[in-house]
Structure formats: C-alpha cells, structure tokens
Design an enzyme around this catalytic site. Structure first.
Site, PDB file in Angstrom:
ATOM      1  N   HIS A 141       6.760 -40.696  22.826  1.00 40.84           N
ATOM      2  CA  HIS A 141       6.650 -41.000  21.395  1.00 40.84           C
ATOM      3  C   HIS A 141       5.788 -42.237  21.132  1.00 40.84           C
ATOM      4  O   HIS A 141       5.361 -42.467  20.005  1.00 40.84           O
ATOM      5  CB  HIS A 141       8.044 -41.146  20.753  1.00 40.84           C
ATOM      6  CG  HIS A 141       8.758 -42.429  21.075  1.00 40.84           C
ATOM      7  ND1 HIS A 141       9.774 -42.512  22.002  1.00 40.84           N
ATOM      8  CD2 HIS A 141       8.627 -43.681  20.574  1.00 40.84           C
ATOM      9  CE1 HIS A 141      10.229 -43.750  22.060  1.00 40.84           C
ATOM     10  NE2 HIS A 141       9.547 -44.480  21.201  1.00 40.84           N
ATOM     11  N   ASP A 172      10.846 -37.212  26.840  1.00 40.73           N
ATOM     12  CA  ASP A 172      10.121 -38.237  26.094  1.00 40.73           C
ATOM     13  C   ASP A 172       9.435 -39.228  27.036  1.00 40.73           C
ATOM     14  O   ASP A 172       9.452 -40.436  26.805  1.00 40.73           O
ATOM     15  CB  ASP A 172      11.057 -38.981  25.142  1.00 40.73           C
ATOM     16  CG  ASP A 172      10.302 -39.838  24.128  1.00 40.73           C
ATOM     17  OD1 ASP A 172       9.112 -39.541  23.892  1.00 40.73           O
ATOM     18  OD2 ASP A 172      10.884 -40.802  23.610  1.00 40.73           O
ATOM     19  N   GLY A 244       8.984 -51.253  19.657  1.00 40.04           N
ATOM     20  CA  GLY A 244       8.005 -51.935  20.493  1.00 40.04           C
ATOM     21  C   GLY A 244       8.474 -52.077  21.927  1.00 40.04           C
ATOM     22  O   GLY A 244       7.669 -52.239  22.844  1.00 40.04           O
ATOM     23  N   SER A 246       9.997 -49.631  23.395  1.00 38.76           N
ATOM     24  CA  SER A 246       9.939 -48.280  23.944  1.00 38.76           C
ATOM     25  C   SER A 246       8.921 -48.189  25.079  1.00 38.76           C
ATOM     26  O   SER A 246       7.774 -48.608  24.935  1.00 38.76           O
ATOM     27  CB  SER A 246       9.567 -47.277  22.854  1.00 38.76           C
ATOM     28  OG  SER A 246      10.582 -47.181  21.886  1.00 38.76           O
ATOM     29  N   GLY A 302      18.592 -18.466  32.449  1.00 39.53           N
ATOM     30  CA  GLY A 302      18.734 -17.714  31.205  1.00 39.53           C
ATOM     31  C   GLY A 302      20.117 -17.729  30.599  1.00 39.53           C
ATOM     32  O   GLY A 302      20.540 -16.748  29.970  1.00 39.53           O
TER      33      GLY A 302
END
Length: 521
Positions: A141, A172, A244, A246, A302
C-alpha cells in the site's frame, strides 16, 4: 580536748573508707551491667546470616544503551519511501498553492486557457534494505498505483528512483530495487516464531515524514487474524506506529527484524496503542517468491470455511470431533472434491498436525508446492476418514478472489518513473499560444507552458511561466534550441538550467535549477 580530736580524725577516716567503698561498689555494678548488655548485643548479632554479600547499585549505562546499540546497527538500512501518483482532474483549474495564491491569476495571464489536467498526490512510507544490491522490502500500500517511487537512505540527501520487482496484495508486501552503484547496509532478519508476548520491540521508520524515528513497546499479541486479509496474521504491538511507519521494521532486542510494520487500529489518524506488523517469516517467504518468480503462488485444495463458525465447540462435539474446522463449501471440480471431501466434513489434522485454528488448516496447504499432496484426516457422521489431496494454484481455483492466473503470469507493469518527452517540461516560444512578448521584454528563451506532475521537471523546481535561457551554459533562443540541447542529454548525467522567473509584475528573478537526468523507460 585531745581525746575529742582523736575521735574526730577517726570518724573522718572511717567516712573516707565508706565513700571509697561506695564508689568501688558503683563501678563494679556499672561494669557488670555493661558486660550483660554487651552480651545481649552480641547475642542479637549472632542471628545474622554469615557470608552475606553487600548489595550493589546496577550500572544504568548498560541498560540505557541497549536500545541505542540496536538503533545504531539497524537504522542505516531503514529507508524513507516517497511516492507520487498522478490524478487527472480534468475540468478543474490547477491550483498553484491554493485558491489564495496571489500568483494564480498571474500565471494564467501568460496563457489563454486555465491550467487544467493532472495533478500529483504524494505519500510517504518506509522500507528495509534486505540485500546489499539495493533490494528493499516494504508494504504494497506504500507504493500501490504510484507513478514514481523515490527512496532516500538514512542521513543522505540523494533521492533514488526505485523500480518495482513484484507485489503481493494478499499480505500487503512489495519488493522494490534501487541502483546506488555501491553496496548498501542491510538489516538482519529474525525468526518471528521465537517471539513471545511481552517481548520488548522497537519500531523504526518515518511517521508523518519524520525520517529516522524510533519508538519502543512490547509484543501485545501473536497470530492476530481477522484484522486484514485472509493470509495476514499479525504481531500486535503497542510500540507507536503512525502513518509513514508502514513498511518499516519491528526489531527485537537482538537487533533482528521480526516484523514489517503494516497497520494501526485507530478511531482517528494516529497512534492509539494498537499496531500490527507482518511476521518476518511470512515476509521472507513472500520476498523469496517475488525475487525468484516475480509473483507469489499459493496452494489451495478448493475448500471454504469461516473460522468463528467452523470452530464452535458445540458444533464440533455434535459432529463427533474434538477439534478441527467444519467445511462450509467445496469448489466443484477442485482437488478436495475429487478426493471425496464434502461440505460439512470436519478436517481434524493436516499432514499429521492437529487443526485447532484456521491457520492450522490453511498454512500447510498454501505453503505446499503446486502439484504436491497434503494428507488430511476428517470426520463425517462421527466416522474418521483419511485422504491425500493434490494442491493446485489458488488463482486457478478462485479467480474471483485473486488476480487472474493470466495477469499473475505477467511481469508487473508498474513503471519505475514517468519521464515524458522533454523531462516533463512543455515549452513554447515567446509569443506562442497566448504568451505575451511584453511579459519577457527583450529576453530570449523557451517559455514553460506546463510542468507535468511526478517528473524530473517538477522535482528540480520548474514552474509554469519560467523562461529557460540556458542549458549547461549554452544559450536557448527558441524551442528548437531547447529540444536540441535536451536530446543530447544522457541518463545519469547532471544538467544545469538558467531560468528567469516572474516574482511579480515588475521584477524578474534569475534562478538556477539542476538535477540528474533520469533513466528513460
């Protein structure tokens, strides 16, 4: 008379004797009392333990320096990441510093039409250098949808343009790379499996753009799920983490990175005591797949379940299972369906290990290479069954949940930097397209009609309305001269501009702008 004198002398002698005797008796009693009291005191001391060591005040320096030593080692490998995203705002006049900018109308005076078009939005984050060749691990991100990614090393003013190696939206995480033409410092990655709740940790990063900031706290919880995506199981910490931070590291007391700071839980915008970091073991696995294959592939068989409902102890008891996860859906044609597994079955073990949480079921499957098998034990109607199931690519089985398989096979199409023609400068001759010759009096050069956002031109400080008079000390008389000189520039070369800029309607400022010509793409 003589008799009386003799009697008086005898009485005096007797009196002295009695007084002496009394003094001697008093001294004897005193000595005796002193001896008794002394004996009692000695008796009291005799109850103290023998060989007792004296207490020492601990050295405060060794304690206060513990954090400092960790920061000194790791901070050089923590970087500041600034990204730029171009937003097209057609139909909206572009503001030069806001609606109150006194130069807004002045700039429009040079051109017949208002300045409309794209604008740059910027954001900040952090990252860690994990390879001396310039590979950096950060959050997806932080760099997602970025037109340009710039990396600043600790205490260095240079901004390096980074290119994206690969991303994993499920966790992420992202890997970017810079070319610094030298070996870079790297962090030491730790094993997050050894982390315990209550352990001291440090968070390092650039909260609110404040580079090289260190905060301290403890591990508040482990394996915190149901906060982010399915494959995100966080380390929770109360070390202050803010926007900031992150992509920056969460470091243990050995100086090893045991997490990548990712998110905060807050009712506002800043720190409220609950932060989340992706465990280093997960980050290492994702990083290795990205640098080796350009993408992350996860296995699946699955099946679908909801942990809260599928682990209800009453439900498990009624289905004859002591532990496990109740399957809610089995994808038709999936490996699980082919192996005979049905909705309502309770998977109790995977590869011989009991299933007590959702991650106990999912992790062994996702970490198994596509084409290999996992061994499942499951309950159906109170009867135990066993089967081997072949693992397939999750993107193939659930294309609606993840990016399509075809898209994953492609190299990420994220540009390292946007370098439009002429370095992001749109120039015109004096008097062209509405610019007035009188505004520049008898000067020569090429007029900047537009500065494209997120480009070299914007980075070095060009503004709309500037008059470029020289490039590398060579005169610019017209746009033709400008283009000729620009075309001769090479990537990585220093370039130097002499510019005239209107300070107001009366004054012209002479400004020198310079930078390094970026790599073309």
């Amino acid at each position: 008379m003589g008799i009386h004198l003799r009697d008086l002398a005898s009485w005096a002698r007797n009196r002295k004797f009695i007084a002496g005797a009394l003094v001697g008796l008093t001294l004897s009693i005193g000595i005796l009392i002193g001896t008794v009291i002394s004996g009692r005191v000695n008796a009291t001391h005799s109850f103290l333990p023998s060989g007792a060591a004296p207490l020492e005040v601990p050295n405060p320096v060794s304690l206060s320096n513990a954090f400092g030593a960790i920061v000194e080692r790791d901070e050089p490998a923590v970087v500041n990441i600034s990204t730029t995203q171009v937003i097209d705002r057609k139909g909206q006049p572009k503001s030069h510093g806001g609606s109150a900018d006194p130069f807004h109308d002045f700039f429009n005076r040079f051109f017949d039409s208002p300045n409309e078009g794209p604008e740059a939005e910027r954001s900040l984050g952090s990252g860690i250098i994990v390879d001396k060749k310039g590979f950096i691990l950060t959050n997806n991100h932080v760099i997602e949808q970025a037109t340009k990614i710039q990396v600043q090393l600790n205490t260095e003013p240079t901004l390096y343009t980074a290119k994206v190696i690969g991303v994993d939206k499920e966790t992420d995480l992202a890997v970017v790379k810079i070319e610094a033409n030298r070996e870079l410092p790297v962090v030491r990655l730790g094993n997050s499996s050894g982390v315990h709740v209550g352990d001291w940790v440090l968070a390092i990063g650039s909260p609110f753009g404040l580079q090289s900031t260190v905060t301290a706290g403890i591990i508040s919880a482990k394996d915190r799920g149901n906060v982010g995506r399915q494959f995100q199981h966080f380390l929770q910490t109360d070390a202050p983490i803010n926007p900031g931070n992150s992509g920056g590291p969460l470091v243990d007391m050995s100086g090893s990175v045991i997490g990548i700071n990712t998110a905060i839980m807050t009712g506002g915008r800043g720190y409220e005591g609950v932060g989340f970091a992706l465990p280093s073991n997960m980050a290492i696995s994702v990083y290795n797949q990205i640098v080796q294959h350009g993408k992350v592939t996860r296995g699946s068989i699955g099946i679908t379940f909801t942990e809260e409902q599928s682990s209800n102890p009453i439900v498990l008891h009624e289905l004859g299972a002591a532990n496990g996860m109740v399957l809610q859906y089995v994808e038709p044609g999936s490996p699980a369906a082919k192996a005979g597994i049905q909705p309502g079955d309770v998977v109790t073990t995977v590869n011989g290990k009991p299933v007590k949480s959702g991650s106990d079921l999912v992790d062994p499957i996702t970490q198994t290479a596509v084409g290999n098998k996992v061994h499942l034990v499951y309950m159906r109607g109170g009867v135990q069954h066993e089967t081997d199931v072949t693992v397939e690519d999750r993107a193939r089985l659930f294309p609606d949940r993840v990016a399509s398989y075809e898209e994953d096979d492609q190299t990420p199409s994220r540009p390292a930097a946007v370098v439009p023609a002429d370095l992001g400068l749109r120039v015109e001759d004096i008097g062209a397209n509405g610019t007035r010759r009188s505004d520049f009096q008898n000067n020569h050069g090429a007029v900047v009609a537009e500065v494209d956002p997120a480009t070299f031109a914007e980075d070095v400080g060009f503004m709309r309305g500037d008059l470029i008079q020289e490039i590398d000390h060579q005169q610019v008389i017209s746009v033709a001269d400008y283009r000729k000189l620009i075309e001769a520039l090479k990537p990585g070369q220093d370039v130097f501009f002499k510019v005239l800029r209107h300070a107001d309607s009366e004054r012209m400022l002479t400004i020198f702008l310079a930078g390094v010509v970026p790599q073309a793409h």
